[in-house]
Design a protein around this motif. Structure first.
Motif, PDB file in Angstrom:
ATOM      1  N   UNK A  63       0.834  -1.210   0.000  1.00 39.03           N
ATOM      2  CA  UNK A  63       0.000   0.000   0.000  1.00 39.03           C
ATOM      3  C   UNK A  63       0.867   1.258   0.000  1.00 39.03           C
ATOM      4  N   UNK A  64       1.944   1.249   0.776  1.00 34.02           N
ATOM      5  CA  UNK A  64       2.829   2.421   0.813  1.00 34.02           C
ATOM      6  C   UNK A  64       3.615   2.561  -0.492  1.00 34.02           C
ATOM      7  N   UNK A  65       4.070   1.424  -1.040  1.00 31.31           N
ATOM      8  CA  UNK A  65       4.894   1.439  -2.244  1.00 31.31           C
ATOM      9  C   UNK A  65       4.107   1.907  -3.465  1.00 31.31           C
ATOM     10  N   UNK A  66       2.839   1.533  -3.535  1.00 26.36           N
ATOM     11  CA  UNK A  66       2.031   1.880  -4.707  1.00 26.36           C
ATOM     12  C   UNK A  66       0.992   2.967  -4.391  1.00 26.36           C
ATOM     13  N   UNK A  67       0.076   2.698  -3.495  1.00 23.45           N
ATOM     14  CA  UNK A  67      -1.031   3.644  -3.254  1.00 23.45           C
ATOM     15  C   UNK A  67      -0.501   4.993  -2.786  1.00 23.45           C
ATOM     16  N   UNK A  68       0.418   4.977  -1.821  1.00 22.39           N
ATOM     17  CA  UNK A  68       0.924   6.232  -1.270  1.00 22.39           C
ATOM     18  C   UNK A  68       1.889   6.924  -2.236  1.00 22.39           C
ATOM     19  N   UNK A  69       2.896   6.172  -2.720  1.00 20.80           N
ATOM     20  CA  UNK A  69       3.922   6.798  -3.560  1.00 20.80           C
ATOM     21  C   UNK A  69       3.388   7.215  -4.924  1.00 20.80           C
ATOM     22  N   UNK A  70       2.356   6.534  -5.433  1.00 22.35           N
ATOM     23  CA  UNK A  70       1.837   6.844  -6.775  1.00 22.35           C
ATOM     24  C   UNK A  70       0.519   7.622  -6.730  1.00 22.35           C
ATOM     25  N   UNK A  71       0.107   8.053  -5.535  1.00 28.57           N
ATOM     26  CA  UNK A  71      -1.147   8.826  -5.374  1.00 28.57           C
ATOM     27  C   UNK A  71      -2.344   8.095  -5.970  1.00 28.57           C
ATOM     28  N   UNK A  72      -2.467   6.810  -5.654  1.00 29.65           N
ATOM     29  CA  UNK A  72      -3.586   6.015  -6.181  1.00 29.65           C
ATOM     30  C   UNK A  72      -4.836   6.204  -5.322  1.00 29.65           C
ATOM     31  N   UNK A  73      -5.975   5.882  -5.909  1.00 29.37           N
ATOM     32  CA  UNK A  73      -7.264   5.996  -5.231  1.00 29.37           C
ATOM     33  C   UNK A  73      -7.722   4.593  -4.850  1.00 29.37           C
TER      34      UNK A  73
END
Length: 661
Positions: A63-73
C-alpha cells in the motif's frame, strides 16, 4: 535495493529442503489446512499469528509502495458480483481451465498439468538412462502421490529429436488451447497415469463459484474471481473524485475466489486468496509516464514471447528503457510498472536471481490486450506466476458502457476547436415510432452503440440495397430498416471537447503466492545443523521485529524487562518476550525460524546502567548500548532501509560465548 539488515549471512553447507520449510511453517502455524479436524478441504487455508502478521506487513508495504507513492485511489468493493456484470466482462464464457476425465473411473485431471507432469517424467527417465545426474528436491505429499502414478515410466533413452520436442512443448505449456492439449494427449499417448485408462478430450470448466443473491434466488451471482471489475464500474466516480484529471490509478486489496480443478502446492494454488490490483487509466494516445526516467536504468530479466515460441527459456537481461525503446515492452507506462513491481518484490524479500518477467505468447494473451508480462518467481515447484502486468486497452470500460449505456469516458477541453467527420444515424421519428412501437427504444439503443466501422458498412449497404437487416437483443425477429426510416451518413461537426475511453494498465498481485515464494527464497539452515532453520525475512515485513530475552527468571531482572517492553510498545515496534527456562541459544533458535530479525538480551549489567545487547538474526553479530540507542537502531534498520553497519555505528561490538549455544 537491500532486502536485509546487511549483516552478512554465513554460507551454509545444508541444501534447501522444502519438507523442512513446510514443517516449520505448519508447526509454527504460519498457515494450516482449513477445517483440518474435519479432514480439510483442498485449496483452503487458514493463516496463524505469524502468517497473519507477515501478510499484513507485505500488504502494508504494498500500500505504501504503490497507493501512497503513486497517489492512487483505493476502493473496497463487494465480493458478490451479479451474473450480468461477469457476463459482460467475459468471465462467464471464458474464465475457464481445461480438464479431462477418465472414461472408466471418472477421475479428473487438469489437462495442461497432466501433459506437463507426464512429459517431465519421461524426460527424467531419459536423463537417468543417459547417466545424467539430477538434483533431488524434497516434494510435498500431493506431488509425491502424483509422481507415484507415473513411476512406471522406465529409464528409457529417448531420441534426441523427441527430447527437443518435449522441451519445446514444456516451454509453451501455458499457451495451448483445449484443442491443442487434446492433440498433445493423443500424439504422446497420455492416459490416466495410475490406471492407463483412456481420457475424454479436454473440456472447459468455469472456475467461478456461483451463488444466489437474496432469499428468492432470482438474482444469479458469483463470488468475484478478481477485484478489477469493481474498479471499472466505479470509474466515473473515481474520475470525478480526481477532479477529472488524467491519468490516474485506482487500487483494491481483497479476497477473490476460483474453483480450481485440482488445487495443489500449498499457497500457490488455492480456491480463496488475497489479491492486490491496480487499474492505471491512461490516454490511449499518450502512454508515456512522467516518472519513467526514474526507473529506465533498472535491469530486469525478461523472457520474451519470441524466445518461448522458439522452444527456449533463456532470459534476456536489459534495462527497462532498452526494453521499451526496442518495442519489446509495448509502452512507457507498462515498463514503468514492471520496474515498480520489481522494486516491490525485492523490498519484501524476493531473491533477484529467482525472478523473471515472462511475456504472454500470442495464443495465451487476451484478445483485447496489447501486451502482458508475468512476474514469475522460481520455487521448488518451478516458475510460478505471482504478478500479472497487462495493457488491457479500453476493453473493460467499453463493454460495460455498451451494456449499461453508462458514460465511462473522459471529456477534455481542446486547446483549439477541431472539425471532425463521423458517421451518424438520423432517424425519422414520425415514421420510426409507429412502425416499430415497443421495440423502437431497443433498436435505437442498438444503433447508437455501433462503432464507426460498423456504421460505415451499414451506410454502404443502405445505399446499395436500400435496406439493412439487423438482429437486436430483446427483439423477437430480424429487423429490416429501409432508407424510409433512417439515414446513415458522414456529418461534419466542430468540437471543443475531446471524448475518449481510457486504456488500462493493470498490475495484479497474488499475495499468497508471493508470501510462499519468499518463504522458499529466505529459508536456510545453520551450517552443520539441518535442524536449525532460519527464515531471513526482511525486518520491514517480519511478523515480529524483536525478541526480548531476559538472561534468567530472576525477579531482579523484571523491572528492566518491564521498562524496555513499555519503551518498545511506545515506539510501536512489534516484539515478544521469551522468559522461558530454555537456554538463550534455544530461545533465539526457535525465533530465528519465525523470521524475527533482532534479539535484545537483558542481563544483570542491564540493572546497573540500562544497557542491553542487540543480536542480528542472520549473522548472529552482537552489539551493546543503552536500550534507547538499541531501539533507535532497530527502528532505523527496519523502517528506513539502513544497513546493520550504519544503524549500529554508535553501539559497541559485543562478544558472547553462550547466546547461540
Amino acid at each position: 535495493m537491500s532486502i536485509s539488515t546487511s549483516a552478512s549471512r554465513p554460507a551454509t553447507d545444508i541444501p534447501f529442503s522444502r519438507e523442512s520449510l513446510e514443517q516449520v511453517l505448519k508447526r509454527r502455524f504460519f498457515f494450516a489446512p482449513a477445517f483440518d479436524i474435519y479432514g480439510g478441504v483442498s485449496g483452503l487455508y487458514d493463516y496463524g499469528p505469524p502468517g497473519c502478521a507477515f501478510q499484513a506487513n507485505v500488504v502494508d508495504t504494498w500500500r505504501k509502495h504503490f497507493v501512497l507513492e503513486e497517489d492512487m485511489l483505493e476502493v473496497d468493493c463487494t465480493m458478490l458480483t451479479p451474473h450480468d456484470v461477469l457476463k459482460t466482462s467475459g468471465h462467464v464464457d471464458k474464465f475457464a481451465d481445461w480438464m479431462c476425465k477418465d472414461l472408466k473411473t471418472g477421475e479428473i485431471f487438469r489437462a495442461d498439468h497432466l501433459v506437463e507432469e507426464v512429459l517431465e517424467a519421461r524426460l527424467k527417465g531419459d536423463r537417468a538412462a543417459r547417466g545424467i545426474e539430477e538434483k533431488v528436491e524434497e516434494e510435498d505429499e500431493d506431488k509425491k502421490k502424483r509422481k507415484k502414478k507415473v513411476k512406471e515410466v522406465k529409464n528409457i533413452k529417448l531420441a534426441d529429436e523427441v527430447v527437443a520436442e518435449y522441451e519445446n512443448v514444456l516451454a509453451q505449456i501455458d499457451g495451448y488451447s483445449g484443442e491443442q492439449l487434446g492433440q498433445l494427449i493423443l500424439k504422446y499417448e497420455i492416459n490416466n497415469p495410475a490406471t492407463g485408462g483412456k481420457l475424454e478430450p479436454p473440456v472447459e470448466f468455469n472456475l467461478m463459484f456461483e451463488t444466489a443473491i437474496g432469499p428468492s434466488g432470482a438474482i444469479r451471482g458469483f463470488l468475484r474471481p478478481e477485484t478489477a471489475q469493481g474498479q471499472f464500474l466505479n470509474f466515473a466516480k473515481l474520475l470525478e473524485f480526481n477532479n477529472e484529471k488524467m491519468p490516474f490509478a485506482s487500487a483494491s486489496i481483497g479476497k477473490s475466489f476460483r474453483n480450481e480443478i485440482a488445487p495443489r502446492a500449498g499457497l500457490l494454488r488455492v480456491r480463496e486468496f488475497l489479491m492486490a490490483e491496480i487499474e492505471h487509466f491512461v490516454d490511449p494516445n499518450d502512454k508515456s509516464h512522467p516518472k519513467f526516467k526514474d526507473v529506465q536504468d533498472i535491469k530486469l530479466r525478461f523472457l520474451p514471447k519470441d524466445v518461448q515460441e522458439s522452444g527456449s527459456t533463456q532470459v534476456v537481461e536489459k534495462s527497462v528503457g532498452e526494453a521499451v525503446s526496442s518495442g519489446m515492452v509495448d509502452n512507457q507506462t507498462l515498463g514503468y510498472f514492471l520496474a515498480r513491481v520489481y522494486q516491490f518484490l525485492i523490498k519484501v524479500g524476493v531473491d533477484t536471481d529467482r525472478l523473471r518477467f515472462r511475456q504472454h505468447m500470442g495464443n495465451e494473451m487476451a484478445h483485447y490486450a496489447s501486451d502482458c508480462w508475468d512476474a514469475e518467481l522460481q520455487t521448488s515447484y518451478g516458475w510460478i506466476e505471482c504478478v500479472g502486468c497487462a495493457d488491457r486497452s479500453a476493453y473493460d470500460l467499453s463493454v460495460h458502457a455498451a451494456r449499461t449505456n453508462a458514460s465511462l469516458v473522459v471529456r477534455q477541453p481542446l486547446p483549439e476547436p477541431i472539425t471532425v467527420e463521423n458517421y451518424e444515424v438520423d432517424i425519422d421519428k414520425k415514421k420510426f415510432g409507429p412502425k416499430f412501437k415497443k421495440d423502437g427504444g431497443a433498436i435505437q439503443k442498438w444503433l447508437g452503440s455501433r462503432s464507426q466501422c460498423e456504421l460505415e458498412d451499414y451506410s454502404k449497404e443502405l445505399a446499395d440495397k436500400g435496406k439493412i437487416e439487423i438482429n437486436v437483443k430483446g427483439v423477437e425477429n430480424t429487423v429490416e430498416l429501409t432508407s424510409e426510416y433512417l439515414k446513415i451518413a458522414k456529418v461534419k461537426r466542430t468540437e471543443h471537447i475531446r471524448e475518449f475511453t481510457p486504456n488500462v494498465i493493470e498490475p495484479s498481485f497474488g499475495i499468497g503466492r508471493i508470501l510462499y515464494s519468499i518463504f522458499e527464497h529466505q529459508y536456510w539452515a545453520r551450517p552443520g545443523d539441518a535442524d536449525r532453520g532460519v527464515l531471513s525475512l526482511p525486518p520491514l515485513v517480519a511478523p515480529t521485529k524483536v525478541l526480548l530475552v531476559p538472561l534468567s527468571n530472576s525477579a531482579d531482572l523484571q523491572p528492566i524487562v518491564t521498562k524496555v517492553s513499555a519503551y518498545l510498545r511506545k515506539q510501536q515496534i512489534p516484539f515478544k518476550v521469551d522468559d522461558s527456562s530454555a537456554s538463550i541459544g534455544k530461545r533465539y533458535a526457535r525465533n530465528d525460524e519465525l523470521g524475527t530479525p533482532f534479539g535484545i538480551t537483558i542481563d544483570f549489567d542491564s540493572i546497573k546502567d540500562e544497557s542491553v545487547t542487540l543480536r542480528e538474526r542472520d549473522s548472529t553479530k552482537q552489539v551493546r548500548g543503552s536500550f534507547e540507542d538499541v531501539v533507535a537502531a532497530i527502528k532505523e534498520i527496519t523502517y528506513t532501509g539502513t544497513t546493520w553497519a550504519e544503524g549500529t555505528s554508535k553501539l559497541t561490538p559485543f562478544e558472547s560465548q553462550s547466546t547461540d549455544a
